[in-house]
Structures are given as structure tokens and as C-alpha cells.
Write an enzyme that holds these catalytic residues in place. Sequence first.
Site, mmCIF file in Angstrom:
data_model
loop_
_atom_site.group_PDB
_atom_site.id
_atom_site.type_symbol
_atom_site.label_atom_id
_atom_site.label_comp_id
_atom_site.label_asym_id
_atom_site.label_seq_id
_atom_site.Cartn_x
_atom_site.Cartn_y
_atom_site.Cartn_z
ATOM 1 N N GLU A 101 35.834 41.090 42.071
ATOM 2 C CA GLU A 101 36.938 40.146 42.215
ATOM 3 C C GLU A 101 37.235 39.828 43.674
ATOM 4 O OE1 GLU A 101 38.101 38.316 40.041
ATOM 5 O OE2 GLU A 101 37.282 39.299 38.276
ATOM 6 N N TYR A 116 46.493 37.201 41.631
ATOM 7 C CA TYR A 116 45.313 36.901 40.813
ATOM 8 C C TYR A 116 44.519 38.174 40.519
ATOM 9 C CZ TYR A 116 40.622 36.239 39.519
ATOM 10 O OH TYR A 116 39.443 36.413 38.858
ATOM 11 N N ASP A 160 43.650 31.697 38.712
ATOM 12 C CA ASP A 160 42.859 31.242 39.852
ATOM 13 C C ASP A 160 42.763 29.719 39.803
ATOM 14 O OD1 ASP A 160 41.255 30.891 37.664
ATOM 15 O OD2 ASP A 160 39.415 31.432 38.707
#
Length: 397
Positions: free
Chosen positions: A56, A139, A157
Site C-alpha cells: 500500500e 486511505y 483512493d
Amino acid sequence: MNETSMTTAKVINGIQIWPQEKIERFRTTLLSWYDIEKRDLPWRKNNDPYRIWVSEIMLQQTRVDTVIPYYLNFMRTFPSIEALSQAEEDTLLKTWEGLGYYSRVRNLQKAAIQIMEEYNGEMPRDPKEIIKLKGIGPYTTGAIASMAFGLPEPAVDGNIMRILSRLFEIDADIAVPANRKLFEEILREIIDPYRPGDFNQALMDLGATICTPKNYHPEKSPVKEFNQSYLNGTWEKYPVKSKKKKAKPVYYAGVVISNQKGELLLEKRPSNGLLASMWTFPLLEESQISQFFAKGKFLSPKEGTSDYSVNELNDQLDLFYGIKPVLIKEPIAGDTHIFSHLKWHMAIYYGELPKNDLIDSIPEHCAWVKPEDFDQYTFPGPQMKMWAAYKNKFLEK
DNA sequence: AAATCGGGGGC
DNA sequence: GCCCCAGATTT
């Protein structure tokens, strides 16, 4: 509006959310599509929070295809949170070389140290704790919580804002950070409580493959029957996104200096700010050598420069680096490099130290390095371009 | 709220 | 050239 009508479908900021029955149909439709079409990605092999976390961070503002080789190498180099927490800074930076946004990898290690010291070496499960870790914002918190721990947290996102904007005809500007909360609220309503991680990833895959920013064909979407902007023929309006400002031009002379031993002078950038702690050939800014540029205009090699400019450059090299090289008067090349907010214009010069010159008076943050040892230093994009220009001129003819 | 922080791919 | 990308942090 009649509050007793129907099954009281929610309204969020004027956005009408679907009734429960329709929400459940959407989940089924989306996840059925995902189960067949989902991308085979290296970080999807299992639900290990460390693997998901690293992926991520790498994927922030970065495309999947770019990330994959970096990800595989990073996990080989640092297989565990503990290994990451103990990494040397230069080793760490090298794993990120070319990927950009280098504070990401510094924060990644800071968070690894936080986890070792405050969370007994394990990623915390509570989103309120996850978001306290360095480099992890709203996020990434939602992504880790939903994918690694199965919690129904939104992970909003760019993809998901674009998709929701089209599904619900949302007029809020997705470029305005404050509007992210609206999308989080909507996603909380529709996220699948049984498969929240898959639900978030399904939306991202949809955004990456079908609900794209350009070349968008809403009729090809598996969830087109839920897409209000498609059904109403307004889909070309969404998402609403304001434009960002152009990159500001900055002018540099990049200088390749060779000593008697054939070593080249490198300098390490400061530990904060743009390209922090990375190595480049010496760069002199326009404000220091304004004579190189006429009224802010970059003088390319074709346009030429004056002797006076080279004399000025020599003075600056003596002042800032303690060296007195003999410079070639014309730049050997010119190039540009675009960052998010800056555009560097580089005139690249070459010079050599005279035989009788001392070479041991350079500043602390500089080093004479043999080209065959360059792979031990972390180079940012502009340095790669200067190095390529040098090689093109002197080594590959 | 705006600026800072990289680099590459697509058109 | 412009836009976008599995954004976060600092000012």
C-alpha cells in the site's frame, strides 16, 4: 421529502443512498465480477498485514506495473517488520531508487520501529492505532484494516472517488482534500461487511481496468445498472476535478568534475526536503549563477554560453566545493526533469582538476567516486540524466 | 487550504 | 504538453 416513505434510504450531503436491497445486489454483482476478473498480484498471496502494508505504501501515487518489481525486491531484502526496523538508511533508500516520494520509505522504517517498540512487533488491528503509524493516513488505514483484518473500513483512493462520483452523480470536487470524507461516508454505507477487503479491492480493480479516467466506456461495466450517471447520460461530467498548478521552472548548472584518478565528484543532498539524502553531481542554482541564464531563459548547448559564465561557474565551484577545475566552455548537454511542482532545467558542464591540484579539500557531504562504484550510491532521476549525458559524450562513442 | 514530495505511462 | 496514479505530511 417524506421521511416515512420506503425503507428510509439515507441521504448524505444531498446524495441519495440506495435502499438496503439495492446495496446488497450491488455487493453481490461487484464481488461476483471480482472473483472472476481480479488481478493476480504478488501482495494478494495472503493477508499478512506486513505484506499488505508495504504494498500500500509503494502503491501511493504509483502504478501497479511500476510497483511489482520493487515490491518483490523489497520483500526479499526486508522479509519482516523486524528486519525493516533494523535496516541501514543507505540500504533502505536503495530499495526505493527510482520509485519516487522517498519520504515514504523513511516513514515506513519509522513505523516499523514504532511497531517493534509500542506494539510488540505486530501491526495493530485497531484503525485508531494504525493511523498513528508514520506514513499511514486515512486511505492506508482503511486498506490495512479491511484487507488484513477484515474490518468494514473504507479505503478511499483516487479510483474509489472516481467510481462513486460516477455511480451517484456527485458534484463535489475530488481534488479538494476535505471532500474525501463524503466519499468515506458513502463507502461505509455500501461496503460489504462480510468481505470488506475484497470489496475495496474490487472497486480498485474496477477503477484500474474499466472505470478509468480516460477511454471510459460505462456500458462495459459489470455494475452499469447501478450507475446513475450512465443511466442519466451525464457520465462525461464525472468526476468533477479541478486542475492543479503547473510545475515552476528552476535552472541549474550540473557539473561533472573528474580528478587525476578518474574519480567523479558526487554530493549528498541534505537529509530533509526534495530528494533527501540522495547523491548527485554538484548542482548550482540560477540564483547563484544567474549569468548562465538570460532573463530566466535556459541556454541550451545549441544556444551557447559566454566565457564570462564559465568564469563565474569556476568561482562558484571554488567557493562551494573548494575545487579549481578546468572547465569545457560549452555545456556537454542539456536536459530537463519534471517533478510534481518543479521543472528543473539543467545545463551539464564537464571539467577536470589540473595535475598539480589538491583533491582532499572537498566538503564533508561530498565524495570522489569511481564510476564502477556508482551502484553503491542512490541516484535520483535528474542524476541519472546527467550521468547518461556524460556517458553519451565521453564513454560510448 | 495550499504546498511539498517523484517518476512514468498514456494520449 | 497534460492528466493520472491503491496519498501523506508539513506549512
